[in-house]
Design a protein around this motif. Sequence first.
Motif, short mmCIF file in Angstrom:
data_model
loop_
_atom_site.label_atom_id
_atom_site.label_comp_id
_atom_site.label_asym_id
_atom_site.label_seq_id
_atom_site.Cartn_x
_atom_site.Cartn_y
_atom_site.Cartn_z
N UNK A 44 5.54 26.08 -28.35
CA UNK A 44 5.86 26.31 -30.06
C UNK A 44 6.67 27.62 -30.31
N UNK A 45 7.26 27.50 -31.47
CA UNK A 45 7.93 28.60 -31.72
C UNK A 45 7.69 28.85 -33.47
N UNK A 46 7.72 30.15 -33.82
CA UNK A 46 7.71 30.25 -35.36
C UNK A 46 9.09 30.75 -36.03
N UNK A 47 9.40 30.23 -36.96
CA UNK A 47 10.62 30.70 -37.63
C UNK A 47 10.16 31.05 -39.04
N UNK A 48 10.93 32.42 -39.35
CA UNK A 48 10.63 32.69 -40.80
C UNK A 48 12.12 32.85 -41.37
N UNK A 49 12.36 33.19 -42.71
CA UNK A 49 13.54 33.48 -43.32
C UNK A 49 13.78 34.75 -43.06
N UNK A 50 15.24 35.23 -42.87
CA UNK A 50 15.87 36.50 -42.37
C UNK A 50 16.01 37.16 -44.10
N UNK A 62 7.21 34.96 -51.93
CA UNK A 62 6.77 33.67 -51.53
C UNK A 62 7.61 33.06 -50.31
N UNK A 63 9.05 33.38 -50.38
CA UNK A 63 9.75 33.02 -49.33
C UNK A 63 9.48 33.87 -48.02
N UNK A 64 9.37 35.16 -48.21
CA UNK A 64 9.02 36.11 -47.13
C UNK A 64 7.72 35.55 -46.23
N UNK A 65 6.89 34.74 -46.93
CA UNK A 65 5.62 34.44 -46.46
C UNK A 65 5.56 33.16 -45.77
N UNK A 66 6.75 32.33 -46.00
CA UNK A 66 6.80 30.85 -45.46
C UNK A 66 7.03 30.88 -43.83
N UNK A 67 6.49 30.40 -43.20
CA UNK A 67 6.72 30.25 -41.60
C UNK A 67 6.84 28.77 -40.96
N UNK A 68 8.00 28.45 -40.43
CA UNK A 68 7.80 27.11 -39.85
C UNK A 68 7.53 27.11 -38.27
#
Length: 278
Positions: free
Chosen positions: A233-239, A245-251
């Motif tokens: 697996x990998x985790x991606x976050x917004x730069x 809210x955006x800072x706390x989203x992870x894919x």
Amino acid sequence: MSTNHTPSPATPSAGALIREWRTRRRMSQLDLALEAEISQRHLSFVESGRSTPSRDMVLHLAEQLEVPLRERNRILLAAGYAPGFAERPLDDPSMGAVMAAVEKVLAGHEPNPALAVDRHWNLIKGNRAMAPFLDGIANPALLESPVNVLRLSLHPEGLAPRIVNLIEWRDHLVERLHRLNQAVAEPALYELEQELRAYPMPKRVRPASAHDYSAIAVPLRLRFGETELSFITTITVFGTPLDVTVSEIAVETFFPADERTAAIVRTMADGGTAGRPS
């Protein structure tokens, strides 16, 4: 009209919060002063409350300490300033571009599973490839909104009975959550960590496997019908997010760890019956 906010008497001072985050980051006053390019004396006065930091100084120190945006707002409020970062709900019209980007990443990862979560690891959205793996969950309540992905994964009536390397995978998830707790200081996440640690686990016996990925990553080895699937697996976050809210989203995206798994997920995406969860 003034934009300053008077902090509640029960609210810790900005200096106390800065000191708390500095301690959490295991930095001395001198370390932080050097990073922030200010004098140690100035920082000492800020932390002790003898000097009120400017708004720019609060943000500057928070940046050096890598304080989450939600907590930066808290420090700003404690210093008497308005929050510096908006916090919009996911269904706010202004979040349309963000959610479109998340959905594009999830759809683009098919036929492999992928999902997006919020700061509490509650499911925001999953792609179509996730559905077959959730069929037949023993406790349907685990799939009721809000679905907590970590609880669903490790609960004895969730996915846990299907995870071949449950001990290793539990250790991996709990350690990830523990590191996140150290970074963000979120009480709800601490409670979740304690809950996950309390789940019953089988004896620590490493199952035999034809492949060993332990040198590069902990794989998720999932029993699926009569076969075993393996994912990394990998985790991606917004730069550089400017919204809480955006800072706390992870894919989180799942990649087949071997060709057999890749072939099975492709078959499933084409409507084939490569197996059923057991």
